[in-house]
Design a protein around this motif. Structure first.
Motif, PDB file in Angstrom:
ATOM      1  N   HIS A 245      -1.512   5.416  14.875  1.00 54.97           N
ATOM      2  CA  HIS A 245      -2.890   5.471  15.362  1.00 54.97           C
ATOM      3  C   HIS A 245      -3.269   6.897  15.774  1.00 54.97           C
ATOM      4  N   ASN A 246      -2.253   7.615  16.259  1.00 55.71           N
ATOM      5  CA  ASN A 246      -2.522   8.977  16.718  1.00 55.71           C
ATOM      6  C   ASN A 246      -2.425  10.030  15.618  1.00 55.71           C
ATOM      7  N   VAL A 247      -1.980   9.596  14.429  1.00 55.63           N
ATOM      8  CA  VAL A 247      -1.921  10.526  13.295  1.00 55.63           C
ATOM      9  C   VAL A 247      -3.364  10.775  12.828  1.00 55.63           C
ATOM     10  N   PRO A 248      -3.711  12.013  12.446  1.00 48.16           N
ATOM     11  CA  PRO A 248      -5.077  12.266  11.965  1.00 48.16           C
ATOM     12  C   PRO A 248      -5.472  11.311  10.833  1.00 48.16           C
ATOM     13  N   ALA A 249      -6.730  10.893  10.845  1.00 50.97           N
ATOM     14  CA  ALA A 249      -7.203   9.816   9.947  1.00 50.97           C
ATOM     15  C   ALA A 249      -6.871  10.072   8.482  1.00 50.97           C
ATOM     16  N   ASN A 250      -6.968  11.340   8.036  1.00 46.61           N
ATOM     17  CA  ASN A 250      -6.753  11.601   6.608  1.00 46.61           C
ATOM     18  C   ASN A 250      -5.292  11.445   6.180  1.00 46.61           C
ATOM     19  N   LYS A 251      -4.378  11.462   7.156  1.00 50.26           N
ATOM     20  CA  LYS A 251      -2.943  11.327   6.808  1.00 50.26           C
ATOM     21  C   LYS A 251      -2.412   9.921   7.090  1.00 50.26           C
TER      22      LYS A 251
ATOM     23  N   TRP B  22       1.175   7.366   5.808  1.00 48.49           N
ATOM     24  CA  TRP B  22       2.150   6.808   6.741  1.00 48.49           C
ATOM     25  C   TRP B  22       2.166   5.281   6.700  1.00 48.49           C
ATOM     26  N   ARG B  23       0.960   4.706   6.641  1.00 47.75           N
ATOM     27  CA  ARG B  23       0.873   3.236   6.604  1.00 47.75           C
ATOM     28  C   ARG B  23       1.615   2.714   5.381  1.00 47.75           C
ATOM     29  N   GLY B  24       1.377   3.362   4.249  1.00 49.90           N
ATOM     30  CA  GLY B  24       2.012   2.937   2.993  1.00 49.90           C
ATOM     31  C   GLY B  24       3.531   3.012   3.078  1.00 49.90           C
ATOM     32  N   MET B  25       4.018   4.138   3.613  1.00 45.63           N
ATOM     33  CA  MET B  25       5.475   4.331   3.683  1.00 45.63           C
ATOM     34  C   MET B  25       6.124   3.330   4.638  1.00 45.63           C
ATOM     35  N   LEU B  26       5.435   3.127   5.773  1.00 46.32           N
ATOM     36  CA  LEU B  26       6.030   2.234   6.775  1.00 46.32           C
ATOM     37  C   LEU B  26       6.001   0.766   6.354  1.00 46.32           C
ATOM     38  N   LEU B  27       5.146   0.452   5.397  1.00 51.58           N
ATOM     39  CA  LEU B  27       5.071  -0.954   4.946  1.00 51.58           C
ATOM     40  C   LEU B  27       6.117  -1.289   3.880  1.00 51.58           C
ATOM     41  N   VAL B  28       6.805  -0.261   3.382  1.00 54.47           N
ATOM     42  CA  VAL B  28       7.758  -0.481   2.273  1.00 54.47           C
ATOM     43  C   VAL B  28       8.775  -1.599   2.560  1.00 54.47           C
ATOM     44  N   PRO B  29       9.452  -1.608   3.738  1.00 51.64           N
ATOM     45  CA  PRO B  29      10.435  -2.681   3.965  1.00 51.64           C
ATOM     46  C   PRO B  29       9.838  -4.084   3.844  1.00 51.64           C
ATOM     47  N   TRP B  30       8.561  -4.187   4.222  1.00 47.72           N
ATOM     48  CA  TRP B  30       7.920  -5.504   4.246  1.00 47.72           C
ATOM     49  C   TRP B  30       7.503  -5.963   2.855  1.00 47.72           C
ATOM     50  N   VAL B  31       7.247  -5.014   1.971  1.00 43.31           N
ATOM     51  CA  VAL B  31       6.764  -5.423   0.645  1.00 43.31           C
ATOM     52  C   VAL B  31       7.903  -5.630  -0.363  1.00 43.31           C
ATOM     53  N   ILE B  32       9.109  -5.135  -0.041  1.00 42.45           N
ATOM     54  CA  ILE B  32      10.239  -5.393  -0.948  1.00 42.45           C
ATOM     55  C   ILE B  32      10.704  -6.829  -0.704  1.00 42.45           C
TER      56      ILE B  32
ATOM     57  N   GLY C  91      10.857  -7.070   9.250  1.00 39.93           N
ATOM     58  CA  GLY C  91       9.648  -7.662   9.859  1.00 39.93           C
ATOM     59  C   GLY C  91       8.818  -6.722  10.705  1.00 39.93           C
ATOM     60  N   ALA C  92       9.403  -5.606  11.181  1.00 40.53           N
ATOM     61  CA  ALA C  92       8.655  -4.708  12.081  1.00 40.53           C
ATOM     62  C   ALA C  92       7.362  -4.161  11.451  1.00 40.53           C
ATOM     63  N   PRO C  93       7.345  -3.821  10.149  1.00 40.01           N
ATOM     64  CA  PRO C  93       6.097  -3.306   9.565  1.00 40.01           C
ATOM     65  C   PRO C  93       4.927  -4.283   9.658  1.00 40.01           C
ATOM     66  N   PHE C  94       5.223  -5.582   9.622  1.00 33.69           N
ATOM     67  CA  PHE C  94       4.143  -6.575   9.746  1.00 33.69           C
ATOM     68  C   PHE C  94       3.488  -6.454  11.131  1.00 33.69           C
ATOM     69  N   PHE C  95       4.331  -6.342  12.159  1.00 28.73           N
ATOM     70  CA  PHE C  95       3.799  -6.169  13.518  1.00 28.73           C
ATOM     71  C   PHE C  95       3.022  -4.859  13.608  1.00 28.73           C
ATOM     72  N   MET C  96       3.604  -3.827  12.976  1.00 28.00           N
ATOM     73  CA  MET C  96       2.973  -2.505  13.046  1.00 28.00           C
ATOM     74  C   MET C  96       1.547  -2.571  12.482  1.00 28.00           C
ATOM     75  N   ILE C  97       1.379  -3.203  11.343  1.00 26.48           N
ATOM     76  CA  ILE C  97       0.064  -3.209  10.687  1.00 26.48           C
ATOM     77  C   ILE C  97      -0.936  -4.081  11.467  1.00 26.48           C
TER      78      ILE C  97
END
Lengths: 312, 446
Positions: free
Chosen positions: A114-120, A124-134, A187-193
């Motif tokens: 949330h604190n990362v600048p909007a354009n980046k 980060w969201r994409g990378m952090l969701l990887v464990p959840w989408v495999i 499961g953590a990425p699901f909570f994160m999103i």
């Protein structure tokens, strides 16, 4: 004399006209259209969820040979088994600890993102969701190799620091740790999103007001963020609790319930008893045992959400 | 109108004649006149092994004018046993299903008896061993035809060089290719000493103590070598016996010489152990050797498959047969029986065994000396003793002779290996026995 000739079709015609108008009106109603549009999904759920659920209830009331109705006999039998209570205990340890860590990690990482600048943020969201989408069956295989009893990559790395070898899947405590760790990773990425979405919906003015009142970082979290996220936290926790309690693939692939049954959870033990042991009624009873546990959790969590909804 | 009356004698004669005609009538043939037949066969580990089965099925189908559908179902992730459970519940699916070890007994009420083809096959191919009868027969009814495909003995596969160097045992001399074994001294005591020597040398035996089949099978054979049974053939609990205690004591000594992580081993761990060159022996069918032949030829050429060490009550080797069973809901049972009979002819069996590189084992005693086991290598003759050609060991399965439905639970709950591990980890002997007795009591529910 009869003045008016009897017209038997007239009433029927009027009725069919009325029916057509009625149908048209019904279709015009939003609720009816919504119902019709969701009907395929309702039917699909009925076939794929309700029918199997009722069928497993039926199976759980049969004897081992599936020739006789035994009522609650299978449950009575289970209550006397030491291994069953071990499985109940482990399922609770597994689900509760995994959900706590997933929520905690998800919450912390959501704040970072949330604190990362909007354009980046998207990257980060994409990378952090990887464990959840495999698919977990695939990613758990990779974990299995990392934990391999003889060729563990973790142990290889730790050996450079003079640590180990650690029996990741060979010792009861470490095996429990390993299956929980993989579940948290998955499961953590699901909570994160979910938390990230909730964080974005907290009005900025509330933080501004808190800052004017002199609130520090912790007070902003405690008095602004958490109350605003309460419902989403509750729903996410409930959903994750259900999914984690019913987990199968991670434990099955990583330890298959071993060593000495110390990582079995409801689904893996139900498979062992029902499919591998050819005792399908007992397997069905084991898997149904989660229903009351989850129902109680669901009642409490949903009641709390409704109460808050009414208050607001 | 005159009507001829049928006498009792004429009626009996007519009935007998029509029954005989029905039984001996040739199978009806035309363009697919004999209908359809579907099969769920086990998907073989060995590349190319399925093609022999496919060719044989197609050959039979062309001759008998039957339309066939052949599915190969893997045992990876237990897909085959999940499919068996689903078909048994739905009472619909394939006509023939290739079932592993315990599944014909588990589904006995849903299977078509095949005594009419088994009796001629036994006359043709020779007697089958006791484990095939134990797993394939219920109340005198054959529940399936023993399939050579997938059937295996999980005996020792030793490293010739390491055993000679560190344990002073020449496995080739003990089990010479082409002649009977000279294994009188190959006992559990010798085995333990060899395990200790190889462990000291840094090449421990790779014997698992997990909850999967390989670990359970080895434990089963060692328990049987001591005469230990948890439940006897009549269904009586026999956990608290001296034979069981001796087995546990033996395992405790053996475990000290095995790799420290064996409690976490699965069925792939011992294969990797051998192929990586880390150990002097594993208990496995020749699949590990076959992988070594491809990935580590220097290891493969030092491998020798041979018999199990003997215990006080005999020499037992783990044997796991597959069966081709016909579901009772099959709509084409006669065609199914005709196919199974064809697949069990000596020429068909030899073709399938050759395609599997000698992995598959026919259940019949006249078919344990096929050329393939004599010739295959390297080293030549490495599999000569794999099919137990001199019957010098009893082929058995863990948890037998308990009634099969109880034994299946003991087997899949890995009660034997769990007992060994509990005792090894310091639990008191009587506590371990009490735990196992409680488990077995639970397995007896009907």
């Amino acid at each position: 004399m009869v003045d008016v000739a009897f017209q038997p079709n007239r009433t029927a015609a009027a009725q069919s006209g009325r029916r057509r108008v009625g149908l048209r009106n019904a279709l015009r109603r939003k609720s009816m259209s919504a119902f019709l549009m969701t009907l395929p999904l309702i039917l699909l759920i009925a076939i794929l969820v309700i029918y199997p659920a009722l069928y497993s209830l039926h199976l759980a009331t049969l004897n081992k040979a599936m020739t006789k109705f035994v009522g609650f006999g299978n449950f009575e039998f289970l209550f006397k088994r030491e291994t069953f209570w071990l499985v109940v205990k482990q399922s609770c340890i597994f689900a509760i600890s995994a959900v706590i860590f997933k929520a905690l990690i998800g919450f912390i990482v959501a704040h970072f993102v949330h604190n990362v600048p909007a354009n980046k943020q998207r990257k980060w969201r994409g990378m952090l969701l990887v464990p959840w989408v495999i698919p977990p069956a695939m990613s758990t295989l990779a974990w299995l190799w990392l934990f391999d009893p003889s060729y563990s990559a973790f142990n290889y790395t730790l050996s450079f620091f003079g640590i180990g070898p650690i029996p990741w899947t060979g010792d009861a405590m470490w095996a429990r740790f390993s299956v929980i760790l993989v579940n948290v990773w998955y499961g953590a990425p699901f909570f994160m999103i979910m938390y990230l979405a909730a964080l974005k919906s907290v009005p900025e003015q509330l933080y501004e007001a808190a800052a004017i009142d002199g609130a520090n970082w912790w007070q902003r979290i405690w008095y602004v963020t958490l109350p605003m996220m309460r419902n989403i936290i509750a729903i996410t926790t409930l959903f994750s609790l259900i999914v984690t309690f019913a987990n199968f693939d991670i434990v099955r692939i990583l330890t298959a319930g071993g060593p000495l049954d110390h990582t079995h959870i409801f689904a893996t033990w139900a498979f062992r008893v029902g499919i591998e042991g050819s005792d399908i009624p007992l397997g069905a009873s084991v898997s149904l045992f989660m229903v009351p546990i989850l129902a109680v959790a669901a009642i409490f969590i949903l009641r709390d959400i409704t109460k808050r909804g009414n208050e607001s | 109108m005159s009507r001829k009356k049928l006498s009792r004698r004429e009626f009996v004669a007519a009935t007998a004649l029509s029954s005989a005609a029905l039984i001996t009538a040739p199978y009806v043939r035309g363009a697919y006149a004999a209908g359809k037949l579907s099969m769920g066969f086990w998907d073989h580990w060995v590349p190319g092994a399925n093609s022999a089965s496919t060719e044989l099925v197609n050959e039979w189908a062309a001759k008998e004018k039957v339309e066939v559908q052949l599915d190969y179902i893997t045992s990876q992730g237990n897909k085959n046993i999940v499919t068996i459970a689903a078909e048994a519940q739905a009472k619909s699916g394939h006509d023939i299903f290739q079932m592993p070890t315990w599944w014909p007994q588990a589904n006995a009420e849903l299977l078509e008896p095949v005594n009419d083809i088994m009796d001629p096959l036994i006359r043709l191919n020779g007697e089958v061993n006791g484990t095939v009868k134990y797993l394939g027969q219920a109340d005198g009814k054959w529940l399936g035809v023993p399939a050579s495909v997938g059937s295996q003995i999980k005996g020792p596969c030793s490293r010739i060089d390491l055993m000679k160097k560190y344990a002073n045992i020449d496995v080739q001399e003990m089990y010479p290719a082409g002649s009977p074994p000279k294994a009188d001294n190959w006992t559990l005591d010798t085995f333990l000493k060899a395990a200790e020597a190889c462990h000291k040398a840094g090449f421990p035996f790779g014997i698992g103590l997990g909850e999967t089949s390989d670990s359970v099978d080895t434990a089963g054979a060692i328990f049987q070598s001591f005469g230990a049974q948890l439940v006897d053939a009549k269904g009586n609990l026999t956990v608290k016996t001296d034979a069981v205690r001796q087995s546990l004591d033996y395992y405790k000594k053996l475990l000290a010489f095995l790799p420290p992580d064996v409690s976490a081993w699965d069925d792939a761990s011992n294969n990797k152990w051998l192929v990586a060159g880390k150990g002097a022996m594993i208990m496995n069918p020749p699949s590990a050797w076959a992988v070594a032949k491809r990935d580590a030829p220097q290891v493969a050429e030092q491998c020798w498959t041979h018999g199990f060490p003997a215990g006080p009550k005999g020499r037992f080797a783990p044997y796991l047969p597959f069966f081709w069973s016909i579901w009772s809901f099959s709509k084409n049972k006669e065609a199914a029986k005709s196919l199974l009979s064809f697949l069990s002819q000596p020429a068909s069996i030899e073709k399938m065994v050759v395609a599997s590189g000698g992995y598959d084992l026919p259940a019949y005693e006249k078919l344990t000396t096929l050329k393939v086991w004599e010739e295959i290598g390297p080293p030549k003759g490495t599999l000569y003793h794999y099919p137990n050609p001199y019957k010098h060991q009893t082929l058995s399965i863990a948890a037998s002779p308990a009634p099969p439905k109880v034994a299946q639970q003991i087997y899949f709950q890995a009660t034997l290996t769990k007992m060994c591990l509990r005792y090894y980890q310091g639990e008191a002997m009587e506590k371990t026995l009490a735990w196992a007795e409680g488990e077995c009591e639970g397995f007896m529910r009907s």
